[in-house]
Design a protein around this motif. Structure first.
Motif, PDB file in Angstrom:
ATOM      1  N   ALA A 150     -19.656 -64.568 -43.924  1.00  0.00           N
ATOM      2  CA  ALA A 150     -19.365 -64.048 -45.260  1.00  0.00           C
ATOM      3  C   ALA A 150     -20.643 -63.609 -45.973  1.00  0.00           C
ATOM      4  O   ALA A 150     -20.681 -62.570 -46.634  1.00  0.00           O
ATOM      5  N   LEU A 151     -21.700 -64.399 -45.832  1.00  0.00           N
ATOM      6  CA  LEU A 151     -22.991 -64.028 -46.429  1.00  0.00           C
ATOM      7  C   LEU A 151     -23.503 -62.719 -45.839  1.00  0.00           C
ATOM      8  O   LEU A 151     -24.012 -61.850 -46.563  1.00  0.00           O
ATOM      9  N   ALA A 152     -23.346 -62.546 -44.515  1.00  0.00           N
ATOM     10  CA  ALA A 152     -23.789 -61.317 -43.866  1.00  0.00           C
ATOM     11  C   ALA A 152     -22.980 -60.119 -44.368  1.00  0.00           C
ATOM     12  O   ALA A 152     -23.523 -59.028 -44.586  1.00  0.00           O
ATOM     13  N   ALA A 153     -21.669 -60.307 -44.572  1.00  0.00           N
ATOM     14  CA  ALA A 153     -20.825 -59.223 -45.075  1.00  0.00           C
ATOM     15  C   ALA A 153     -21.230 -58.830 -46.498  1.00  0.00           C
ATOM     16  O   ALA A 153     -21.264 -57.638 -46.846  1.00  0.00           O
ATOM     17  N   LEU A 154     -21.559 -59.815 -47.319  1.00  0.00           N
ATOM     18  CA  LEU A 154     -21.988 -59.527 -48.693  1.00  0.00           C
ATOM     19  C   LEU A 154     -23.352 -58.837 -48.718  1.00  0.00           C
ATOM     20  O   LEU A 154     -23.587 -57.941 -49.533  1.00  0.00           O
ATOM     21  N   ILE A 180     -14.478 -55.002 -50.292  1.00  0.00           N
ATOM     22  CA  ILE A 180     -14.862 -54.329 -49.051  1.00  0.00           C
ATOM     23  C   ILE A 180     -15.519 -55.320 -48.096  1.00  0.00           C
ATOM     24  O   ILE A 180     -15.244 -55.315 -46.890  1.00  0.00           O
ATOM     25  N   ALA A 181     -16.387 -56.186 -48.630  1.00  0.00           N
ATOM     26  CA  ALA A 181     -17.003 -57.223 -47.787  1.00  0.00           C
ATOM     27  C   ALA A 181     -15.937 -58.097 -47.158  1.00  0.00           C
ATOM     28  O   ALA A 181     -16.021 -58.453 -45.968  1.00  0.00           O
ATOM     29  N   ARG A 182     -14.926 -58.459 -47.928  1.00  0.00           N
ATOM     30  CA  ARG A 182     -13.821 -59.270 -47.390  1.00  0.00           C
ATOM     31  C   ARG A 182     -13.112 -58.521 -46.258  1.00  0.00           C
ATOM     32  O   ARG A 182     -12.780 -59.113 -45.221  1.00  0.00           O
ATOM     33  N   ALA A 183     -12.914 -57.216 -46.434  1.00  0.00           N
ATOM     34  CA  ALA A 183     -12.254 -56.414 -45.400  1.00  0.00           C
ATOM     35  C   ALA A 183     -13.102 -56.294 -44.139  1.00  0.00           C
ATOM     36  O   ALA A 183     -12.569 -56.129 -43.040  1.00  0.00           O
ATOM     37  N   LEU A 184     -14.422 -56.395 -44.293  1.00  0.00           N
ATOM     38  CA  LEU A 184     -15.326 -56.246 -43.148  1.00  0.00           C
ATOM     39  C   LEU A 184     -15.466 -57.529 -42.339  1.00  0.00           C
ATOM     40  O   LEU A 184     -16.043 -57.505 -41.243  1.00  0.00           O
ATOM     41  N   MET A 185     -14.943 -58.629 -42.841  1.00  0.00           N
ATOM     42  CA  MET A 185     -15.126 -59.914 -42.174  1.00  0.00           C
ATOM     43  C   MET A 185     -14.560 -59.919 -40.749  1.00  0.00           C
ATOM     44  O   MET A 185     -15.083 -60.581 -39.866  1.00  0.00           O
ATOM     45  N   ALA A 186     -13.487 -59.174 -40.532  1.00  0.00           N
ATOM     46  CA  ALA A 186     -12.868 -59.143 -39.201  1.00  0.00           C
ATOM     47  C   ALA A 186     -13.547 -58.153 -38.267  1.00  0.00           C
ATOM     48  O   ALA A 186     -13.122 -58.009 -37.128  1.00  0.00           O
ATOM     49  N   GLU A 187     -14.608 -57.484 -38.748  1.00  0.00           N
ATOM     50  CA  GLU A 187     -15.274 -56.443 -37.977  1.00  0.00           C
ATOM     51  C   GLU A 187     -14.251 -55.425 -37.474  1.00  0.00           C
ATOM     52  O   GLU A 187     -14.109 -55.193 -36.256  1.00  0.00           O
ATOM     53  N   PRO A 188     -13.518 -54.789 -38.396  1.00  0.00           N
ATOM     54  CA  PRO A 188     -12.400 -53.928 -37.999  1.00  0.00           C
ATOM     55  C   PRO A 188     -12.866 -52.613 -37.377  1.00  0.00           C
ATOM     56  O   PRO A 188     -13.993 -52.167 -37.595  1.00  0.00           O
TER      57      PRO A 188
END
Length: 249
Positions: A150-154, A180-188
């Motif tokens: 989560a820190l990396a996504a932020l 957007i960071a939350r959406a990126l957590m799954a590496e979509p």
């Protein structure tokens, strides 16, 4: 004596493939729709999507433009595996989705898709970091390392300095970047955005669009549903949907 073949000026002999050589692989599109229709029961039935075909490659940034009632929300739901087409084919990263059971569709949605909406859908009583970490609650990813991811996504969206803030202390643009960071957590493979700048002023809109440019440069595929000209002009491709019919602009 046999006559020796000679190459005529300006002609080119066909290339001979050497044994063991491979032809370059054709990259699989992230989205491939073919003849997709979506009908809703009524008297007579309502056709929301009509023979829609669309290919979106890896790293593309596509804007889908349309007026209210044009079918763009229905198309978004089909792309997001939230709805099934009545007929036609939808391949996501090469997987035919229309024949999958619901559990497999849910799993594919969680692993390949990220969603960003006009309303940010952040929990007011949770910090920015906790809101992003919640993205993994319903996934099969291990709990270990969730905070670091989560820190990396932020950091990726430029919000490393806001991790402990509640959403109420953020600007509209910062709240959208948190989403957007939350959406990126799954590496979509695919980021689906529904009017992502609809609640933002011009300065924050520009910041979000700059972020989309950066994510696309990293190879993420982005599809944006929008009615805003500024947003659609920043996309690499634009398609317009009218009465369920999709046309490339």
């Amino acid at each position: 004596m046999p006559e020796q073949a000679t190459e005529q000026p300006g002609t080119k002999q066909p290339a001979i493939e050497q044994p063991g050589t491979k032809q370059p692989a054709i990259e699989q599109p992230v989205i491939e729709l073919a003849g997709v229709c979506r009908d809703f029961p009524a008297q007579p039935p309502v056709r929301a999507l009509s023979d829609v075909s669309l290919r979106v490659g890896r790293g593309d940034h596509l804007a889908i433009i349309g007026a209210s009632g044009s079918g763009k929300s229905t198309l978004l739901n089909v792309l997001g595996l939230l709805d099934r087409p009545t007929s036609g084919s939808y391949r996501l990263d090469g997987t035919e989705t229309t024949t999958l059971r619901e559990a497999a569709r849910t799993r594919l949605r969680g692993e390949r898709l990220g969603f960003v909406f006009q309303a940010f859908h952040l929990l007011a009583h949770r910090s920015v970091l906790e809101n992003v970490m919640l993205a993994e609650i319903y996934t099969r990813r291990p709990r270990e390392g969730r905070r670091d991811r989560a820190l990396a996504a932020l950091e990726r969206v430029g919000l490393g300095h806001r991790v402990d803030f509640p959403p109420g202390r953020l600007s509209g643009g910062e709240r959208q970047r948190t989403a957007i960071a939350r959406a990126l957590m799954a590496e979509p493979s695919l980021l689906l955005c529904d009017e992502p700048t609809g609640n933002l002023d011009s300065r924050n809109t520009e910041a979000v669009l700059d972020l989309f440019d950066e994510l696309r440069a990293e190879g993420l595929t982005i599809v944006v549903i929008t009615h805003e000209q500024e947003v659609s002009e920043r996309a690499g491709r634009r398609v317009r949907i009218t009465d369920g019919i999709l046309v490339e602009e």
